[in-house]
Design an enzyme around this catalytic site. Sequence first.
Site, mmCIF file in Angstrom:
data_model
loop_
_atom_site.group_PDB
_atom_site.id
_atom_site.type_symbol
_atom_site.label_atom_id
_atom_site.label_comp_id
_atom_site.label_asym_id
_atom_site.label_seq_id
_atom_site.Cartn_x
_atom_site.Cartn_y
_atom_site.Cartn_z
ATOM 1 N N GLU A 146 -12.616 -34.642 17.397
ATOM 2 C CA GLU A 146 -12.989 -35.628 18.410
ATOM 3 C C GLU A 146 -13.554 -36.897 17.766
ATOM 4 O OE1 GLU A 146 -13.910 -32.980 22.330
ATOM 5 O OE2 GLU A 146 -15.584 -33.271 20.963
ATOM 6 N N GLU B 60 -9.397 -28.163 24.165
ATOM 7 C CA GLU B 60 -10.582 -27.479 24.689
ATOM 8 C C GLU B 60 -10.580 -27.643 26.204
ATOM 9 O OE1 GLU B 60 -14.192 -29.009 23.093
ATOM 10 O OE2 GLU B 60 -13.513 -28.942 21.007
#
Length: 333
Positions: A239, A315
């Site tokens: 991320e 996710e």
Amino acid sequence: MVMTLILGIKFIVKPVMTTKEAMESVSPQKRFWQSVICSTLIGFICGFIGAGGGMMMLLILTSVLGYELKTAVGTSVFIMTFTALTGAVSHFVIDGKPTKIVSGAVHYFRNLPDTWDDIFAKLVALGCNCVETYCVWNMHEKKPGEYDFSGMLDIRAFLEKAKTYGLYAIVRPGPYICAEWEFGGLPWWLQNIPNMEIRCRNQAYMERFSAYLAKLFAQVRPMLYTNGGNVIMMQVENEYGSYGDDTEYLKAVEAIYRENGLDCLLFTSDGPSMTMLSGGTIPGMLPVVNFGSHPKESFDNLRAFGHTGPLMCGEFWCGWFDHWYEEHHTRTP
């Protein structure tokens, strides 16, 4: 038939060998018998439909089975493949078969080894065909230069155990993993190194990170799918678009992966906003998005960003953590 045997002797059926070093590790006797077996198969086909037709049939079978013909030390070898097709039809392909990845997150470093069997059995019962895990630097290298891959930190044993349950694996080494873990998995002692800057091309940071990855990848590399294991994908950084936008740093991290012999499919994962995607992705590398709701909007953003490959959520959050002094977070169905 004689011509077929001469042609066939150049083919070696070896699913896990893809490099010069790997080919040289196979004994001449073993390569000979592999060649004899392959030649016999080709000869059997050609005996019915002719040499030319036999070679064409072999290429057709190769395509159908999803094997990729590569050259190593002047010899062609068959290897297992996991790819992401792009275009009008975009999906993951494992050995030629369109495959949907249904994965559950299990962090080996959060679960004692004697619980792994029970966890993997439940993953399979849930319908998962894959397990995903982060790797945690500050546990593997608690002190500079002292590495620990034992007990609940034995990632290779974790992956091997998952394979016995028929599970593929996705590995996310970081370096920063977030994961609601102290310092995002970065070792505390990094802060004691002069001129240290994290998650960038800082020389001191890259040197320490590279040394750690070399040790970690020595554990993971034998478990790559191309080496007969079950690891089909590995994530580069984590991320990063929520932290920075240094594409050259991300490319440097990717280079470390490749230099350590990781020939699996690599990917980045980020939030679905344009800012996060532009900051955390690498041109030419598979991007996936992370979210806990609004999947259509998230995937639409990924398409609008220009991605034409398979859609994947890295996710999917089923909950959220609480900060001190905040109200307890809940999710509605």
